[in-house]
Design a protein around this motif. Structure first.
Motif, PDB file in Angstrom:
ATOM      1  N   CYS A   1     -14.421  -0.151  62.612  1.00  0.00           N
ATOM      2  CA  CYS A   1     -13.844  -1.079  63.595  1.00  0.00           C
ATOM      3  C   CYS A   1     -14.697  -2.332  63.746  1.00  0.00           C
ATOM      4  N   PRO A   2     -14.084  -3.485  63.590  1.00  0.00           N
ATOM      5  CA  PRO A   2     -14.831  -4.716  63.842  1.00  0.00           C
ATOM      6  C   PRO A   2     -15.221  -4.825  65.321  1.00  0.00           C
TER       7      PRO A   2
ATOM      8  N   ARG B   1      -8.518  -4.411  57.187  1.00  0.00           N
ATOM      9  CA  ARG B   1      -7.837  -3.909  55.988  1.00  0.00           C
ATOM     10  C   ARG B   1      -8.490  -2.611  55.500  1.00  0.00           C
ATOM     11  N   THR B   2      -9.811  -2.580  55.514  1.00  0.00           N
ATOM     12  CA  THR B   2     -10.517  -1.354  55.131  1.00  0.00           C
ATOM     13  C   THR B   2     -10.157  -0.218  56.081  1.00  0.00           C
ATOM     14  N   GLN B   3     -10.131  -0.559  57.371  1.00  0.00           N
ATOM     15  CA  GLN B   3      -9.785   0.442  58.386  1.00  0.00           C
ATOM     16  C   GLN B   3      -8.395   1.024  58.105  1.00  0.00           C
ATOM     17  N   GLN B   4      -7.446   0.124  57.834  1.00  0.00           N
ATOM     18  CA  GLN B   4      -6.082   0.590  57.583  1.00  0.00           C
ATOM     19  C   GLN B   4      -6.015   1.440  56.317  1.00  0.00           C
TER      20      GLN B   4
ATOM     21  N   LEU C   1      -2.911   3.545  57.176  1.00  0.00           N
ATOM     22  CA  LEU C   1      -2.024   2.845  58.102  1.00  0.00           C
ATOM     23  C   LEU C   1      -1.524   1.542  57.478  1.00  0.00           C
ATOM     24  N   GLN C   2      -0.354   1.105  57.922  1.00  0.00           N
ATOM     25  CA  GLN C   2       0.192  -0.169  57.450  1.00  0.00           C
ATOM     26  C   GLN C   2      -0.198  -1.313  58.390  1.00  0.00           C
TER      27      GLN C   2
ATOM     28  N   GLY D   1     -18.816  -5.047  50.869  1.00  0.00           N
ATOM     29  CA  GLY D   1     -18.273  -3.878  50.192  1.00  0.00           C
ATOM     30  C   GLY D   1     -17.600  -2.910  51.140  1.00  0.00           C
ATOM     31  N   GLY D   2     -16.900  -3.439  52.116  1.00  0.00           N
ATOM     32  CA  GLY D   2     -16.170  -2.568  53.027  1.00  0.00           C
ATOM     33  C   GLY D   2     -17.047  -1.850  54.041  1.00  0.00           C
TER      34      GLY D   2
END
Lengths: 360, 360, 360, 360
Positions: free
Chosen positions: C121-122, C137-140, C145-146, C227-228
């Motif tokens: 989470c940011p 995007r990494t979280q999703q 998740l979309q 790197g995510g």
């Protein structure tokens, strides 16, 4: 009196704000000795210092002799040996416990509001109407008790006001009309009490139930006892109650109209307030102030920060005594709401009761 | 009105607390344009932003168009071209300058106390008695002037009180008795004003001259003009004035007795206060509040911190309207002492004067 | 952007202190429209104005369009149609609801502390590290998740501090050491929050968990994404957190040491802070301040009472920039803890997310 | 010592804030007796109670024995018979009078800043460096005096800080770095001092000259005397000074780094502070506190309102002793700025001087 053995004292609500004041007042007291401490079940079984950890909010430290006393619950069995019980309970638990204590022949001096308007219970401001203690005998007879009774003291904002009113009535006869506006301290609401968010940089012009208490309690306190009944004074009062950002000390502005005409002037009023002495002083009660009323001549006094601790908060301060363009006289009264406005009143009431033989 | 060329405004006492409020109120004003700034000789010759360096105590920044205006002294020659002059001077310099400005045919709207009781000068609370402006003509005739006059506005604690009193009198007829107790803000004393050492955690139950001002000003404001003279209202008032630790906003508790019997009940009073509208609204004065009086139904409002900035402080807030056990009705009024209690009153007075042709 | 249809907003914790701020910020917002209000079950079924009766503690009135919106509970079904969900929940309910909302493909911008240190989470201070949004995007992807995600904003005392720190790092390279001491406002603790009895005429030199939050959050916010993964900054920080009797606005004294030698001098630091602009400004986000940092030259500013409302509390104020005898530079930073320190950050984060396409 | 005849005391600046504290401290003192009172010419010729009318801002009343003492000016002739002179003068008059008194062979204990950095005058915090008194002999020799000297005490914010620092150095060797941030009380600025308008609901992050004083005075106090010269300590300090709305009591957050490695841990620091005793205690000075430092274990203490009056304000309170992520140890120190931070220091300094023979 101090050579007699000390009376054993029980304290209900020992860990709360008022309870902490009782602890300080009874520490080193010549007549009383703290014997049993009662509080809610969450404190039961803990040493007093642990029960109040993080909640002892007094400038003075916990008295040494109390620190390690184990707190118990408020079951009456624990208090059977007490000669006197002080109650600093809130009205909820007070409703539950105080009558049980009385029924068990315990003498209860209560700071709670529950029995203030009870037709058998004296409502006593020690610097005003200790003579109402005689109703203790009626109370006992009515309830078939030998020793047990409940004596209450008044709401903090009432107490500060009725002391100068009583002094005026004693000297100049009945008061007819009183309009009072209060500026009450944060500590009057207990702990945590008032949210800082509500009172910081603010005035809250409302304290639930407070105006009604002032108006009703004053009539009983300034009244008299006749034929085993309380007879209210004929005084008509209107109170405006406000919370202000002051830690301790209730300031009240007061306009009064006397029944007798012509009324006294400001100088006569000053003199009467200065000369006012009460049974508490005559009986040399340990916690009674030397002067019931300190009269200030400076134009801008009393002030809570500077005057609330005079005489350890046991008397009241009156100033700005002057003519009122609408009524007769107006003035400012300051009282220490946590001292004479609460625990100190209970303790002096018990001291008077002791001196007058109600505790034997 | 806003399509006409703006009137040139002079400002006396431009760097002081009240002067700073005038600056903010006049910035972007549709009818007025700041033209000449006067202050004490220590500020003369400086750009406004330098003259107030370290003394600009407003939450808003100095308006851009004023920052670099050069401040001068208060000599009348500098103001000759002004259509209107606002005075935020203290009473000392006000005594020195205001009559000179009037004599030089300038129209002075003054916040100082000097001319409030003058038999020729209107004392106007814009939401109460703008009709008193007619005395400007008598003033001019008496002094042999064509354009010059002095119009004053009231003391801050008076202003907040007389607005609801006027609303009550308009609907229910004359008030007979009023007892009011104030809790006044720090900003009422200007800058540096009150020492923090005096008011922190404290109430100061005395403000020099304030009670007298309230009692006397109310009678003039609520009175009327007849045959070129001010006739005071018959109202009897008693004021208790107190300073409390609040930055802005005077709170006052008020008990009133009506002359006509039976008096209105609380609901009728609420309705009357809600419906009260004034000439300032009817004339659509730029600085007038939409509602002269905001009536609160919540039990604990108005409060200074939450309500003082409603309508940019141009109206008043009334709450806790209820029966008074001694008089008829009691309530709480809150007014913003630095806005409607000071500069805003002067500005609306000038707006009304403009709309009614007194500035042409 | 304001010509597009507005996004439907859900608000969790709508009746609390932070929730009330969200309501005010979103009223009249060009991109967002309040659509669903969630609160505890005690509020469910009530109109918003009734649900907050006696608890609406804002100087501004409840926005007209929200007054009669019926509040419901926080069940995710009620929020299914929302494009964005703001969460003003306390950490207890936040733990219960936020992950459920994300799992239901909702985008959650949370003010709660629960997910601030989550590796997916940011933790975004909008004037510092909006680039961390890419981790959405990494979280999703990680969670399959979309659309759903959780983005958090920082603790109020962290937010005020990292904005000038980020400005310094952007210009002068990494900071090595920071010692900060805070003087935090009452409102930071919510409502009823701090007891007046605790903070009146007092300083409480302790706020539970606060120092750890500052030390840990700063490292993540000032770090970067690679790197995510979040890579913490190498900065070492020591925080002293204190509660002071101020209603709004956290003041912090800060000493910093730069890694690069020689360090900049005070004038260079002032210039760097003045010039600091961020993506929020470049994207012209509606709630972003015009200036991220207002630099004060007066010797005694910023001050909370005078400066907290500048730019509607959306930027920070820095002053007293001078050499530090122990480190390199010291200064004072003031931030509005209820605005940029809480709700405003969430809202700007969402505005940035919208502008960068994360909400489509 | 108390059986000897009391020394005659002169008091300069007797009517000011610090002077009032001297009056209270010297009333009933076993070694000292107030003999001559000096103040500005406006007070000269008045009884003390009249000279301070409206300016006596102490919670305690004016001591009976001082009320009617006639105040005079500060001409040295009036003080010729005094054994000791305390100076509560501001720096302006201090510059005028103190050197004259010394030249007239009077021993002056001064609270003013003028001679604190003088190469001949000891700057003594009584719980830190009474050994510096030896410089009195050098001072006398240099100036050709037999008895006269000037001894100063430190600025209030310095005093509170150097006491725990001295305790740490005594046990663990020299401190290398100190960063301190203060939250200073209103009373530190004297009377009328701070405007309520400035500090109410506010923090003022600037006190003119205060940071420099702290940084410079600490080096001299923690230094030593060698060969008739003061040798400053090598400590590097950075101070951030702030005024907060608290009436009495300076709170300071402190991070320290020791020179010796490895540094002590938090428990060792607590123990060292608890055990710290000083010459003032060993000499049983009347005004010295029983404990130089009270160490608090509660997580949220010390607090000014609750702890400033412990030991009549003569010691300091330290709490929150914990590891510092940047330096070694951090903690909070609270001192009573008007007691140990001002008059109490002067008086204890004189008590030590008496015990060590400097007054005979």
């Amino acid at each position: 009196m101090s050579s007699s053995p000390k009376l054993r004292v029980g304290l209900l609500g020992a860990t709360g704000t008022v309870g902490q004041r009782f602890i300080l007042l009874l520490s080193g007291h010549p007549n009383f000795e703290i014997s049993v401490l009662g509080a809610s079940s969450s404190s039961a079984g803990k040493a007093y210092k642990d029960a109040v950890a993080g909640r002892w909010k007094q400038v003075k430290e916990i008295p040494r002799e109390v620190k390690d006393v184990v707190v118990g619950d408020c079951s009456v069995d624990r208090f059977k040996q007490c000669d006197v019980v002080f109650s600093g309970l809130d009205s909820g638990p007070a409703a539950e416990y105080e009558h049980v204590f009385r029924a068990a022949e315990l003498r209860v001096f209560s700071n709670a509001k529950n029995y203030r308007q009870d037709p058998l219970c004296p409502l006593i401001v020690p610097l005003v109407n200790p003579s109402h203690l005689e109703m203790v005998r009626t109370q006992q007879a009515s309830l078939g008790l030998q020793k047990g009774f409940i004596v209450t003291n008044a709401n903090c904002s009432t107490t500060g006001l009725v002391i100068p009113l009583a002094a005026l009535e004693q000297k100049f006869g009945p008061l007819e009309l009183v309009i009072a506006s209060t500026m009450q301290a944060i500590s009057g609401a207990g702990y945590p009490g008032v949210s800082a968010f509500d009172v910081h940089d603010n005035v809250v012009p409302f304290i639930s139930g407070e105006e009604e208490k002032m108006e009703q309690e004053a009539a009983k306190i300034l009244g008299h006892v006749q034929g085993g009944r309380f007879v209210n004074a004929g005084i008509k009062m209107s109170a405006h109650c406000n919370r202000v950002p002051v830690i301790d000390g209730h300031t009240e502005t007061v306009s009064v109209r006397f029944l007798n005409r012509p009324p006294p002037d400001a100088e006569q009023v000053k003199e009467a307030l200065r000369q006012y002495t009460t049974e508490a002083q005559q009986l040399k009660c340990h916690s009674a102030p030397e002067r019931a009323i300190i009269v200030h001549e400076e134009p801008d006094r009393p002030q809570p920060r500077l005057d609330r601790d005079a005489q350890n908060g046991a008397g009241v301060n009156v100033g700005r005594i002057r003519q009122c363009p609408v009524f007769d006289i107006k003035f400012v009264v300051l009282s220490n709401n946590v001292m004479i406005g609460a625990a100190t009143s209970s303790v002096i009431n018990a001291e008077i009761a002791l001196a007058k033989g109600y505790l034997s």
